[in-house]
Structure formats: structure tokens, C-alpha cells
Design a protein around this motif. Structure first.
Motif, PDB file in Angstrom:
ATOM      1  N   ASN A 261       0.809  -1.221   0.000  1.00 19.01           N
ATOM      2  CA  ASN A 261       0.000   0.000   0.000  1.00 19.01           C
ATOM      3  C   ASN A 261       0.839   1.265   0.000  1.00 19.01           C
ATOM      4  O   ASN A 261       0.276   2.371   0.114  1.00 19.01           O
ATOM      5  CB  ASN A 261      -0.935   0.022   1.211  1.00 19.01           C
ATOM      6  CG  ASN A 261      -2.003  -1.048   1.135  1.00 19.01           C
ATOM      7  OD1 ASN A 261      -2.510  -1.344   0.053  1.00 19.01           O
ATOM      8  ND2 ASN A 261      -2.333  -1.660   2.261  1.00 19.01           N
ATOM      9  N   SER A 262       2.149   1.151  -0.109  1.00 19.89           N
ATOM     10  CA  SER A 262       3.007   2.325  -0.139  1.00 19.89           C
ATOM     11  C   SER A 262       4.277   2.005  -0.904  1.00 19.89           C
ATOM     12  O   SER A 262       4.704   0.838  -0.960  1.00 19.89           O
ATOM     13  CB  SER A 262       3.345   2.801   1.276  1.00 19.89           C
ATOM     14  OG  SER A 262       4.076   1.806   1.974  1.00 19.89           O
ATOM     15  N   ILE A 263       4.861   3.049  -1.498  1.00 19.22           N
ATOM     16  CA  ILE A 263       6.117   2.931  -2.236  1.00 19.22           C
ATOM     17  C   ILE A 263       7.019   4.072  -1.790  1.00 19.22           C
ATOM     18  O   ILE A 263       6.599   5.237  -1.785  1.00 19.22           O
ATOM     19  CB  ILE A 263       5.889   2.996  -3.753  1.00 19.22           C
ATOM     20  CG1 ILE A 263       4.959   1.871  -4.208  1.00 19.22           C
ATOM     21  CG2 ILE A 263       7.213   2.916  -4.499  1.00 19.22           C
ATOM     22  CD1 ILE A 263       4.602   1.956  -5.674  1.00 19.22           C
ATOM     23  N   VAL A 264       8.276   3.735  -1.431  1.00 20.01           N
ATOM     24  CA  VAL A 264       9.223   4.731  -0.932  1.00 20.01           C
ATOM     25  C   VAL A 264      10.468   4.679  -1.805  1.00 20.01           C
ATOM     26  O   VAL A 264      10.990   3.602  -2.091  1.00 20.01           O
ATOM     27  CB  VAL A 264       9.591   4.473   0.545  1.00 20.01           C
ATOM     28  CG1 VAL A 264      10.580   5.525   1.032  1.00 20.01           C
ATOM     29  CG2 VAL A 264       8.348   4.456   1.411  1.00 20.01           C
ATOM     30  N   ARG A 265      10.930   5.854  -2.207  1.00 23.46           N
ATOM     31  CA  ARG A 265      12.184   5.982  -2.933  1.00 23.46           C
ATOM     32  C   ARG A 265      12.991   7.113  -2.301  1.00 23.46           C
ATOM     33  O   ARG A 265      12.445   8.190  -2.037  1.00 23.46           O
ATOM     34  CB  ARG A 265      11.954   6.274  -4.417  1.00 23.46           C
ATOM     35  CG  ARG A 265      11.274   5.143  -5.165  1.00 23.46           C
ATOM     36  CD  ARG A 265      12.184   3.937  -5.246  1.00 23.46           C
ATOM     37  NE  ARG A 265      11.572   2.850  -6.006  1.00 23.46           N
ATOM     38  CZ  ARG A 265      10.860   1.873  -5.485  1.00 23.46           C
ATOM     39  NH1 ARG A 265      10.655   1.844  -4.153  1.00 23.46           N
ATOM     40  NH2 ARG A 265      10.353   0.918  -6.236  1.00 23.46           N
ATOM     41  N   VAL A 266      14.293   6.851  -2.091  1.00 22.65           N
ATOM     42  CA  VAL A 266      15.170   7.800  -1.403  1.00 22.65           C
ATOM     43  C   VAL A 266      16.347   8.124  -2.319  1.00 22.65           C
ATOM     44  O   VAL A 266      16.936   7.220  -2.928  1.00 22.65           O
ATOM     45  CB  VAL A 266      15.678   7.234  -0.060  1.00 22.65           C
ATOM     46  CG1 VAL A 266      16.627   8.224   0.610  1.00 22.65           C
ATOM     47  CG2 VAL A 266      14.506   6.917   0.846  1.00 22.65           C
ATOM     48  N   SER A 267      16.677   9.399  -2.398  1.00 21.24           N
ATOM     49  CA  SER A 267      17.845   9.867  -3.141  1.00 21.24           C
ATOM     50  C   SER A 267      18.666  10.754  -2.224  1.00 21.24           C
ATOM     51  O   SER A 267      18.120  11.620  -1.519  1.00 21.24           O
ATOM     52  CB  SER A 267      17.414  10.632  -4.392  1.00 21.24           C
ATOM     53  OG  SER A 267      18.535  11.154  -5.069  1.00 21.24           O
ATOM     54  N   THR A 268      19.988  10.517  -2.214  1.00 24.19           N
ATOM     55  CA  THR A 268      20.862  11.261  -1.314  1.00 24.19           C
ATOM     56  C   THR A 268      21.989  11.918  -2.100  1.00 24.19           C
ATOM     57  O   THR A 268      22.378  11.443  -3.177  1.00 24.19           O
ATOM     58  CB  THR A 268      21.469  10.326  -0.248  1.00 24.19           C
ATOM     59  OG1 THR A 268      22.214   9.292  -0.899  1.00 24.19           O
ATOM     60  CG2 THR A 268      20.392   9.719   0.613  1.00 24.19           C
ATOM     61  N   GLU A 269      22.478  12.996  -1.546  1.00 25.42           N
ATOM     62  CA  GLU A 269      23.680  13.666  -2.045  1.00 25.42           C
ATOM     63  C   GLU A 269      24.730  13.599  -0.945  1.00 25.42           C
ATOM     64  O   GLU A 269      24.560  14.195   0.126  1.00 25.42           O
ATOM     65  CB  GLU A 269      23.375  15.118  -2.414  1.00 25.42           C
ATOM     66  CG  GLU A 269      22.413  15.275  -3.580  1.00 25.42           C
ATOM     67  CD  GLU A 269      22.157  16.732  -3.891  1.00 25.42           C
ATOM     68  OE1 GLU A 269      22.823  17.595  -3.256  1.00 25.42           O
ATOM     69  OE2 GLU A 269      21.297  17.025  -4.752  1.00 25.42           O
TER      70      GLU A 269
END
Length: 514
Positions: A261-269
Motif C-alpha cells: 500500500n506504499s512505495i518509498v524511494r530515497v535519493s541522497t547527495e
């Protein structure tokens, strides 16, 4: 004796009544049945073979075959001479026997090469033997890692140079072959490289090249101190950081909303800038006297005429110590400059019942209060910091659930395919024999073998019981044909009772006429 002759006479008469094609079919079926039973019995008596050793070198396979020939043990050679099979019940016994004799040696020679004492070997030969032994021992050690089937190690030890700047570093190359459906991960490849590097003096892990049986490079082809090597390592670190943060947020949302029921995407610098700083600080308020020098001198002349005739000069030198603090700071980098998180959340399905009692499923989006609460949960999970200009975006979008699921069929392993092949191999002869029996039965059912003359079938009658025969009653209004049929039936019954032998021969004659 007469009965046997009558049987064969009746059999010959029956065979003469069938066509040539039917005779040929019956003969062929009987012959095939006999051959099938023969091969089935031979196959059942043949021993079942199992794998003794696999992936052998031809020299080792020849040694094993010679040993089995001397012991009169049956064997089979497959896979181009690299696999040896023997009867199943003798596999474990011969594995222990051959292992005691040092066969097979996995194609490598270890430190046992020095067990044979040889006099007069040159220093060059000793170095070559040491290199062979080291390569063999490393191959055996790497073979102990799970999933590896074959290993070959090559070590290059450069010659010693007079000057250090001319001295070259040792290198090593390793070829590995893994088992089917097995993949060596980055950690195992790095472990093999470090293992070899730690076993050889002066060898660094970045100078170890590892390739698979297809020629693909498994180790990092770039040196760690090069730009490409640093970029590859930095990319791995960034992926690990993003995966860790994503896992933290996703597990919390799954516990609240449920899986899917959820989708998480993480982007880091990340900041990989390496900084070395030296800070030197002085404290003038805490000055201390390190040393002091004072000189007194007496003078005459002009200075004396103006006064008492003599003078005195004083000189003083004072050295002060100012406190100083020196700090050397090295920042290796890897800090987080910014985090960006994108979250998609599905709505809620509600079941609404209308006035007629029919249920209807409707989609209901989540309220702003729920989204705000979920946002707070994600912020705490990833370590949100507004001073770094972090950004978190959460949206409520209806997920598509009408997609046709794809069924992923995993490839069957070699053991499963071998099992089905063995079952089919064992069931095929039985199936052929059953088909032949059915064909033979259908053909033989058309041949009617008569009963020997002079004897009636068991029971003393011709195959029917008088009590089972019902003579139709003659009614008053019966037709002449019915009355005649009833009289004929009664006469037949009386004839069978009075002369059963003659009745049996008459029926047998009628059967032969058919």
C-alpha cells in the motif's frame, strides 16, 4: 493324451479360420512381448550407477580408472572423461579409499611436494616448487567456499631489484567456476581477493584479478587510489545509504498501511570531499617567562664628568613562552548533504451497501491528517534535517490492481530433471509391455477354442441352467406363432435333459460353423 491332441486339433482348426494379417499381428505381438520381458529383466538386474567424482583432469581420471580395473569394479565414464560413475552401493567406500591414496588432488599440488627429499636441486627449482605449492594450497582453500566448483590460481613474483623505485609489486590472477544457479556476491569476491593478498608477502588486494569461467571480471578492475576506483566505491556507498534509509521508511509504512500500500524511494547527495586541516592557536593571556638575562656595566668618561666621575649600565633580555595549540583534522568525507524522499500511498477501499442490499466497493482517498501523520513518520525514519534543505514529498494516488499477475517459473535443477528422466526410463518398458498385452488380448479374443469332444463343460451341462430358462405361458388369446414358439422351447429343454452329450456336440458344431 487324447485331450491334448484334441486341444491342439481344435487350436489348429481355430488358427485356420483367421486371416494371414491377424496371424502376423499375433506373432509379432508375442515376439515383441518376449523381447520386452527379456530386456526388462536385464535392465532390472543391471546395477544402478552413481557419480564417484566429477570435473576431473584426464590424468586423475586415468588413475581412478586404473585403480578400479585392478579391483574389478564396474564403472562408466561420462562428460568427456571428466566424470566417473560406479555402482551406487560402492560410491562412499571408494571415495574414502581414493581419498586415502590422495586421488583426486583437485588438479593442484600443495606443500606435499616438499615431502619428497631431493638432493642437488637448484635455488631456481626450489622457488618454482614453492610457487606451485602456494598456488595449490590457495586453490584448495578457495574450493572450500560454498558455491565454487573449480579454482585455478596464478601468482607472479617479480625479481628483486637493486633500487626500490625499480621494484615491482607481485600480482595474482584467479579463475573460478561456480555451480549452476549460483552467483558470487561482491562480499565473496572481496573475501577471496583479501585471502590471497594476505597469503603472499607484498601483494595488495587491488592487484588480485578474479574472473569467472566465461571471462567476466568479478573483482574491481579499478585501483582504489584512482579516480575510477574512487567513483565506483563512492557509488556503492551511496547505494547502501539510500537502501538503508529506504528500508527504514518502507518497513514502518508497511506496518501501518500493510504491505503493497506504499512505495518509498530515497535519493541522497553525499559529500566525498577529503579535507586535511591544521589549526594552530596561540593564547597571549597565559604568557610565561621562559628565560631572562641581565647585564650590569660600569662606564667612565663623559658620563662620569657630568656626575660623580663614573657610571653604570644595565642590560636585560627576557624570553617569553606563548602557549600554542596545533590541531590536525582529517575529514574523510561521506557525509550527507541532502536527502530527497518520494512516497506514494494508496487509498482505502470501502464497501457501501445500497438500498436493495447490493454491496459496492468504492475508493476513498486518505485525509490530509493521515498524510501529515505519515509524513512525520517518514521524517523521523530517514533523519529529516531542514537545515540541509532536505525534501520529503508524499502523495495519495490510487494504485492499479487489475494487472494480470505474471507467474515466474523457476528453472528446474539438474536433480529434478534427472529424477523425471529416470522415472520415464523405468516406466517406458512397462508401458510397452502393457500395450502389447492389450493388443494380444484383443486378437486372441477373436479365436474361439472349442471344448474337447466327449466331455461337457464343468457342471455337466452345456453352459445354462434349466431353472434359469423361463418358458413363456400360452395365453388364451395367443397367436399361432406364439404357441408354436413355446412348444419348440419345451421340446429343446426336454432334448437337453434326455441327451446332454448330443446337445453339447450340436452346440459345439454350431460354434465351429460360425
Amino acid at each position: 493324451m487324447a485331450e491334448v491332441q484334441n486341444f491342439w486339433r481344435n487350436m489348429s482348426a481355430s488358427m485356420r479360420r483367421i486371416s494371414f494379417g491377424e496371424k502376423l499381428t499375433i506373432t509379432t505381438t508375442l515376439l515383441g512381448l518376449i523381447i520386452g520381458v527379456f530386456f526388462l529383466a536385464r535392465w532390472a538386474m543391471k546395477p544402478d550407477y552413481a557419480l564417484l567424482f566429477n570435473n576431473l583432469e584426464l590424468k586423475e581420471a586415468d588413475q581412478i580408472v586404473q585403480t578400479l580395473d585392478e579391483a574389478n569394479v564396474p564403472y562408466k565414464i561420462k562428460a568427456g572423461g571428466t566424470a566417473v560413475f560406479i555402482p551406487t552401493q560402492q560410491v562412499y567406500e571408494w571415495r574414502m579409499r581414493l581419498a586415502t591414496a590422495g586421488i583426486p588432488s583437485s588438479g593442484s599440488v600443495g606443500y606435499e611436494i616438499f615431502d619428497q627429499k631431493s638432493i642437488g636441486l637448484s635455488d631456481f627449482v626450489q622457488k618454482v616448487n614453492f610457487g606451485r605449492a602456494l598456488e595449490g594450497e590457495l586453490s584448495r582453500t578457495i574450493m572450500g567456499i560454498d558455491g565454487i566448483e573449480f579454482v585455478r590460481v596464478h601468482i607472479v613474483m617479480p625479481k628483486e631489484r637493486l633500487f626500490k623505485e625499480d621494484q615491482q609489486e607481485p600480482t595474482a590472477s584467479i579463475v573460478v567456476r561456480v555451480r549452476p544457479n549460483v552467483r558470487l556476491g561482491r562480499s565473496k569476491v572481496s573475501g577471496i581477493a583479501n585471502l590471497v593478498a594476505a597469503s603472499i608477502e607484498g601483494l595488495r588486494s587491488e592487484n588480485v584479478t578474479i574472473v569467472d569461467a566465461r571471462g567476466n571480471i568479478l573483482s574491481n578492475p579499478y585501483k582504489e587510489d584512482s579516480i575510477a576506483g574512487l567513483s565506483s566505491k563512492q557509488l556503492d556507498i551511496q547505494r547502501q545509504v539510500e537502501s538503508n534509509l529506504q528500508s527504514k521508511a518502507q518497513t514502518m509504512l508497511d506496518a501501518v498501511l500493510g504491505p503493497g500500500n506504499s512505495i518509498v524511494r530515497v535519493s541522497t547527495e553525499l559529500d566525498f570531499t577529503k579535507v586535511d586541516r591544521t589549526v594552530e592557536t596561540y593564547d597571549p593571556d597565559n604568557v610565561a617567562i621562559l628565560s631572562e638575562e641581565r647585564t650590569d656595566e660600569a662606564s667612565t668618561g663623559i658620563a662620569a664628568s657630568s656626575g660623580n666621575g663614573e657610571g653604570q649600565l644595565e642590560h636585560s633580555i627576557t624570553n617569553y613562552k606563548v602557549p600554542r595549540t596545533v590541531e590536525r583534522i582529517s575529514d574523510l568525507g561521506g557525509g550527507i548533504n541532502r536527502i530527497s524522499v518520494a512516497v506514494l500511498v494508496d487509498g482505502v477501499e470501502e464497501t457501501v451497501v445500497d438500498g436493495q442490499g447490493n454491496p459496492t466497493v468504492s475508493y476513498k482517498p486518505r485525509s490530509p491528517e493521515e498524510l501529515s501523520l505519515l509524513r512525520s513518520v517518514v521524517e523521523n525514519a530517514v533523519g529529516y534535517n531542514p537545515d540541509r534543505n532536505d525534501k520529503i514529498e508524499i502523495q495519495n494516488i490510487m494504485f492499479e490492481t487489475n494487472e494480470t499477475p505474471y507467474i515466474v517459473q523457476e528453472p528446474q535443477g539438474m536433480d529434478q530433471r534427472k529424477m523425471w528422466f529416470d522415472i520415464g526410463q523405468k516406466a517406458l518398458p512397462v508401458l510397452i509391455i502393457l500395450i502389447m498385452l492389450l493388443i494380444l488380448r484383443s486378437k486372441l479374443s477373436r479365436i474361439k477354442i472349442s471344448v474337447p469332444s466327449g466331455r461337457l463343460p464343468s457342471g455337466g451341462n452345456i453352459g445354462f441352467n434349466r431353472d434359469d430358462v423361463v418358458v413363456p405361458k400360452i395365453e388364451e388369446n395367443a397367436t399361432p406363432e406364439t404357441i408354436e414358439s413355446a412348444k419348440l422351447m419345451k421340446q429343446i429343454i426336454n432334448f437337453v435333459d434326455e441327451k446332454p452329450g448330443m446337445a453339447a456336440r450340436l452346440v459345439r458344431y454350431w460354434m465351429l460353423e460360425e
